[in-house]
Design an enzyme around this catalytic site. Sequence first.
Site, PDB file in Angstrom:
ATOM      1  N   ARG A 193       0.820  -1.234   0.000  1.00  0.00           N
ATOM      2  CA  ARG A 193       0.000   0.000   0.000  1.00  0.00           C
ATOM      3  C   ARG A 193       0.842   1.268   0.000  1.00  0.00           C
ATOM      4  O   ARG A 193       0.366   2.328   0.398  1.00  0.00           O
ATOM      5  CB  ARG A 193      -0.973   0.021   1.183  1.00  0.00           C
ATOM      6  CG  ARG A 193      -1.926  -1.176   1.231  1.00  0.00           C
ATOM      7  CD  ARG A 193      -3.062  -0.978   2.201  1.00  0.00           C
ATOM      8  NE  ARG A 193      -3.843  -2.198   2.351  1.00  0.00           N
ATOM      9  CZ  ARG A 193      -3.617  -3.110   3.278  1.00  0.00           C
ATOM     10  NH1 ARG A 193      -2.656  -2.936   4.167  1.00  0.00           N
ATOM     11  NH2 ARG A 193      -4.367  -4.186   3.338  1.00  0.00           N
ATOM     12  N   LYS A 215       0.999  10.991 -11.651  1.00  0.00           N
ATOM     13  CA  LYS A 215       0.148  10.013 -12.327  1.00  0.00           C
ATOM     14  C   LYS A 215       0.946   8.752 -12.602  1.00  0.00           C
ATOM     15  O   LYS A 215       2.028   8.810 -13.193  1.00  0.00           O
ATOM     16  CB  LYS A 215      -0.341  10.575 -13.650  1.00  0.00           C
ATOM     17  CG  LYS A 215      -1.530  11.472 -13.556  1.00  0.00           C
ATOM     18  CD  LYS A 215      -2.052  11.701 -14.963  1.00  0.00           C
ATOM     19  CE  LYS A 215      -3.241  12.613 -15.006  1.00  0.00           C
ATOM     20  NZ  LYS A 215      -3.714  12.746 -16.401  1.00  0.00           N
ATOM     21  N   GLU A 220       5.375  17.511 -25.989  1.00  0.00           N
ATOM     22  CA  GLU A 220       4.836  17.928 -24.685  1.00  0.00           C
ATOM     23  C   GLU A 220       5.414  19.276 -24.252  1.00  0.00           C
ATOM     24  O   GLU A 220       4.758  20.031 -23.550  1.00  0.00           O
ATOM     25  CB  GLU A 220       5.101  16.862 -23.618  1.00  0.00           C
ATOM     26  CG  GLU A 220       4.458  15.513 -23.891  1.00  0.00           C
ATOM     27  CD  GLU A 220       2.979  15.416 -23.472  1.00  0.00           C
ATOM     28  OE1 GLU A 220       2.424  16.375 -22.899  1.00  0.00           O
ATOM     29  OE2 GLU A 220       2.376  14.353 -23.736  1.00  0.00           O
ATOM     30  N   LYS A 245       3.694  22.911 -15.580  1.00  0.00           N
ATOM     31  CA  LYS A 245       2.879  21.771 -15.158  1.00  0.00           C
ATOM     32  C   LYS A 245       2.615  21.832 -13.659  1.00  0.00           C
ATOM     33  O   LYS A 245       1.502  21.560 -13.194  1.00  0.00           O
ATOM     34  CB  LYS A 245       3.533  20.442 -15.552  1.00  0.00           C
ATOM     35  CG  LYS A 245       2.642  19.257 -15.222  1.00  0.00           C
ATOM     36  CD  LYS A 245       2.987  17.985 -15.951  1.00  0.00           C
ATOM     37  CE  LYS A 245       1.949  16.908 -15.603  1.00  0.00           C
ATOM     38  NZ  LYS A 245       2.273  15.598 -16.178  1.00  0.00           N
ATOM     39  N   GLU A 282      -6.954  15.939 -10.462  1.00  0.00           N
ATOM     40  CA  GLU A 282      -7.539  16.045 -11.796  1.00  0.00           C
ATOM     41  C   GLU A 282      -9.053  16.148 -11.779  1.00  0.00           C
ATOM     42  O   GLU A 282      -9.754  15.418 -12.475  1.00  0.00           O
ATOM     43  CB  GLU A 282      -7.124  14.836 -12.652  1.00  0.00           C
ATOM     44  CG  GLU A 282      -7.304  15.101 -14.131  1.00  0.00           C
ATOM     45  CD  GLU A 282      -6.631  14.047 -14.987  1.00  0.00           C
ATOM     46  OE1 GLU A 282      -6.483  12.908 -14.538  1.00  0.00           O
ATOM     47  OE2 GLU A 282      -6.255  14.389 -16.107  1.00  0.00           O
ATOM     48  N   ARG A 337      -6.736  20.718 -14.239  1.00  0.00           N
ATOM     49  CA  ARG A 337      -5.599  19.936 -14.694  1.00  0.00           C
ATOM     50  C   ARG A 337      -5.807  19.297 -16.057  1.00  0.00           C
ATOM     51  O   ARG A 337      -4.859  19.001 -16.776  1.00  0.00           O
ATOM     52  CB  ARG A 337      -5.329  18.852 -13.651  1.00  0.00           C
ATOM     53  CG  ARG A 337      -4.206  17.939 -14.012  1.00  0.00           C
ATOM     54  CD  ARG A 337      -3.871  17.064 -12.836  1.00  0.00           C
ATOM     55  NE  ARG A 337      -2.885  16.076 -13.191  1.00  0.00           N
ATOM     56  CZ  ARG A 337      -2.194  15.382 -12.312  1.00  0.00           C
ATOM     57  NH1 ARG A 337      -2.408  15.564 -11.034  1.00  0.00           N
ATOM     58  NH2 ARG A 337      -1.315  14.509 -12.697  1.00  0.00           N
ATOM     59  N   ASN A 351      -4.062  17.948 -21.006  1.00  0.00           N
ATOM     60  CA  ASN A 351      -4.328  16.924 -22.006  1.00  0.00           C
ATOM     61  C   ASN A 351      -4.598  17.507 -23.387  1.00  0.00           C
ATOM     62  O   ASN A 351      -5.178  16.837 -24.244  1.00  0.00           O
ATOM     63  CB  ASN A 351      -5.509  16.048 -21.549  1.00  0.00           C
ATOM     64  CG  ASN A 351      -5.114  15.156 -20.394  1.00  0.00           C
ATOM     65  OD1 ASN A 351      -4.022  14.610 -20.357  1.00  0.00           O
ATOM     66  ND2 ASN A 351      -6.006  15.033 -19.419  1.00  0.00           N
ATOM     67  N   HIS A 398      -4.431  15.369 -26.410  1.00  0.00           N
ATOM     68  CA  HIS A 398      -4.408  13.977 -25.958  1.00  0.00           C
ATOM     69  C   HIS A 398      -5.666  13.199 -26.315  1.00  0.00           C
ATOM     70  O   HIS A 398      -5.607  11.982 -26.435  1.00  0.00           O
ATOM     71  CB  HIS A 398      -4.189  13.913 -24.437  1.00  0.00           C
ATOM     72  CG  HIS A 398      -2.776  14.184 -24.029  1.00  0.00           C
ATOM     73  ND1 HIS A 398      -2.110  15.360 -24.343  1.00  0.00           N
ATOM     74  CD2 HIS A 398      -1.870  13.432 -23.345  1.00  0.00           C
ATOM     75  CE1 HIS A 398      -0.878  15.317 -23.844  1.00  0.00           C
ATOM     76  NE2 HIS A 398      -0.706  14.167 -23.241  1.00  0.00           N
ATOM     77  N   HIS A 417      -4.746   9.979 -28.040  1.00  0.00           N
ATOM     78  CA  HIS A 417      -5.025   8.636 -27.516  1.00  0.00           C
ATOM     79  C   HIS A 417      -5.773   7.787 -28.543  1.00  0.00           C
ATOM     80  O   HIS A 417      -5.551   6.583 -28.641  1.00  0.00           O
ATOM     81  CB  HIS A 417      -5.843   8.722 -26.221  1.00  0.00           C
ATOM     82  CG  HIS A 417      -5.021   9.119 -25.026  1.00  0.00           C
ATOM     83  ND1 HIS A 417      -5.591   9.487 -23.830  1.00  0.00           N
ATOM     84  CD2 HIS A 417      -3.682   9.190 -24.849  1.00  0.00           C
ATOM     85  CE1 HIS A 417      -4.631   9.786 -22.973  1.00  0.00           C
ATOM     86  NE2 HIS A 417      -3.465   9.623 -23.562  1.00  0.00           N
ATOM     87  N   HIS A 463       3.828   7.967 -28.042  1.00  0.00           N
ATOM     88  CA  HIS A 463       2.822   8.809 -27.386  1.00  0.00           C
ATOM     89  C   HIS A 463       2.977  10.278 -27.802  1.00  0.00           C
ATOM     90  O   HIS A 463       2.008  10.944 -28.183  1.00  0.00           O
ATOM     91  CB  HIS A 463       2.943   8.668 -25.866  1.00  0.00           C
ATOM     92  CG  HIS A 463       2.067   9.604 -25.090  1.00  0.00           C
ATOM     93  ND1 HIS A 463       0.693   9.509 -25.086  1.00  0.00           N
ATOM     94  CD2 HIS A 463       2.377  10.666 -24.307  1.00  0.00           C
ATOM     95  CE1 HIS A 463       0.184  10.465 -24.322  1.00  0.00           C
ATOM     96  NE2 HIS A 463       1.186  11.192 -23.843  1.00  0.00           N
TER      97      HIS A 463
END
Lengths: 372, 372
Positions: free
Chosen positions: A131, A153, A195, A237, A247, A251, A255, A258, A262, A275
């Site tokens: 954990r 992330k 990016e 960022k 998010e 935030r 993207n 994106h 994606h 990517h």
Amino acid sequence: MPMSLSELSAPPERVDIQLGDRSYPILIGAGLLDDSRSFAAVPASATALIVSNTTVAPLYAKALQAALAGRFRAVHLLELPDGEVHKNLQTLNLIFDELLGRGSDRKTVLFALGGGVVGDMTGFAAASYMRGVPFVQVPTTLLAQVDSSVGGKTAINHPLGKNMIGAFYQPQLVVCDLGTLQTLPPRELSAGLAEVIKYGPIHDMAFLDWIEANIDALVAREPAALAYAVKRSCEIKALVVGQDERESGLRAILNFGHTFGHAIESGLGYGEWLHGEAVGCGMVMAARLSQRLGGVDAAFVERLTRLIERAGLPIVGPALGADRYLELMRVDKKSEAGEIRFVVIDRPGSAVVRSAPDALVREVLAQSCAQQ
Amino acid sequence: MPMSLSELSAPPERVDIQLGDRSYPILIGAGLLDDSRSFAAVPASATALIVSNTTVAPLYAKALQAALAGRFRAVHLLELPDGEVHKNLQTLNLIFDELLGRGSDRKTVLFALGGGVVGDMTGFAAASYMRGVPFVQVPTTLLAQVDSSVGGKTAINHPLGKNMIGAFYQPQLVVCDLGTLQTLPPRELSAGLAEVIKYGPIHDMAFLDWIEANIDALVAREPAALAYAVKRSCEIKALVVGQDERESGLRAILNFGHTFGHAIESGLGYGEWLHGEAVGCGMVMAARLSQRLGGVDAAFVERLTRLIERAGLPIVGPALGADRYLELMRVDKKSEAGEIRFVVIDRPGSAVVRSAPDALVREVLAQSCAQQ
């Protein structure tokens, strides 16, 4: 004998990510990876595990192990197979097997040495092992340095969607060694520049001006240019993430490009395009959608498209067909109840998240994709 | 026609777990599961997924689906195979397959309908799916009601260790329907009583007195006795967890009996003994260790042992051999750098975490285990 990068370089640049008791520093400079001082902030512990891949480990793992040897009794190395296709539950489990096979306790520190895939998987493993154990990012690609360094992330892919399983989990420290960018394949350097470019239109037009003026230096990997690009990207960022760690809203502007990107990655199969390549092309599409929605003019779209092209990125999307693009975008994490959410520029230097009529999206796709 | 449990019952008891923006209520009462009012606090959303198992779903899934029908457009049901042996990565992935197969978005609410295994897996799936979706616990075993309701611990097992992969993740709401305890097999009721008993020696001797006075009523499943036992257990656990959400110190006292217990479970193979049975027997061992370390006297150990026995729990450990016990305890999550950490009673009603000489542990094992 030539001087090493570290002898040439100034003291590392530093960006502090402020997240209360989860705050951490990002160090940026040449020759950091093999300098034990870079890791002074890492919590003391008996053992460390470096997670890397079969491409990066032969280049840098020994140097990192040596730099860590003074702080840990044992520094183990796990090499994962390289590539986005391996960013899945099975590969993640290799990290757990390694940790448990060595009887690693909850103070064991994980080091992610590699690009975004290694960082995402190692971060999720660190978030989940017992954990949560401490981890340190040592990103070796430009994309990972400007993107994964900030935001916490972590994730793996699922056959039905990218980054669908993961956690928000902050590292203890990020060490961006610019020396590692010298060995990066040209396609990956360009993917990282996508990016970097992104931060201009969504937040900082002065930075976009700077990138335009320095794009040749960046493509030529000039250390001073790379250092500023990484630092400014992390700062922007951090500003955005600091206002929205989990998010829930703001935030999402990170993207930009994106949603389309994606769909390209997923539609071609992960790994076909990088990517960053998909995001570069996706930004062209998102800019065109922004123009249709009245946020920017044709000159802005043209300027951004040329810059993306000069960075060595594709500006024409693959011929998946508009129906398939729309279908893929509807299962994106950002979609809600089947409605696709796009990040669009509402004025130069500012972005918002909104839906758009399918008809407009189809126009953009028709304009932006190769013919079937 | 007989009156339903809900007509007979008083309004639900309520325990509020205070964790800042992650606070949530626990509702305790009979007939809550099929009453839509129990779920008034759940965030509105298009879809819900009930995760249950093949034993519990046939008993209660329809009632829960009906209670939720007014709040969600669609309420889906996923039945996992029943049992601790299935608490692994493969079964977890069935939840992700289901969510992604239905195109579930990040507002989808997961409901865990079942015991600790279903709760742990559903909670971890909720923590990880798209990096976190809301979830609600509907625990149907006494163990899950008094243990999993508070603390936000979610996890799956790994072949090399129990609960090794997981997250701290809080539910939006916990609904403890006491009616579900009426269908619980006797062994599972006893297993739950082990965790109820635990709260006495570590924190509240008056509660231990109450349990002693009411143990027959508890074993006979009298609703009023069960309601108080669940409520007081959740209150005590909340007190402890509220001071240490991420288990950095104090919270570890909740693991009284668990270091020995996990070794029993792991040594016999998960599922051979129930978790609560192993904890019950583990508490006898931990009490004996506490006596050897000077925290309690023989009368205390005898009293606790008799109560554990009256609850229908084993008080003699399996004959794994002392070496194997020690080896298994060294890979426990609580161990640090190979040193085993035990929760011991330092005076009645108070517990601490500490190491103990192997020789003392061996004495306890020799006294507490069946002969090989």
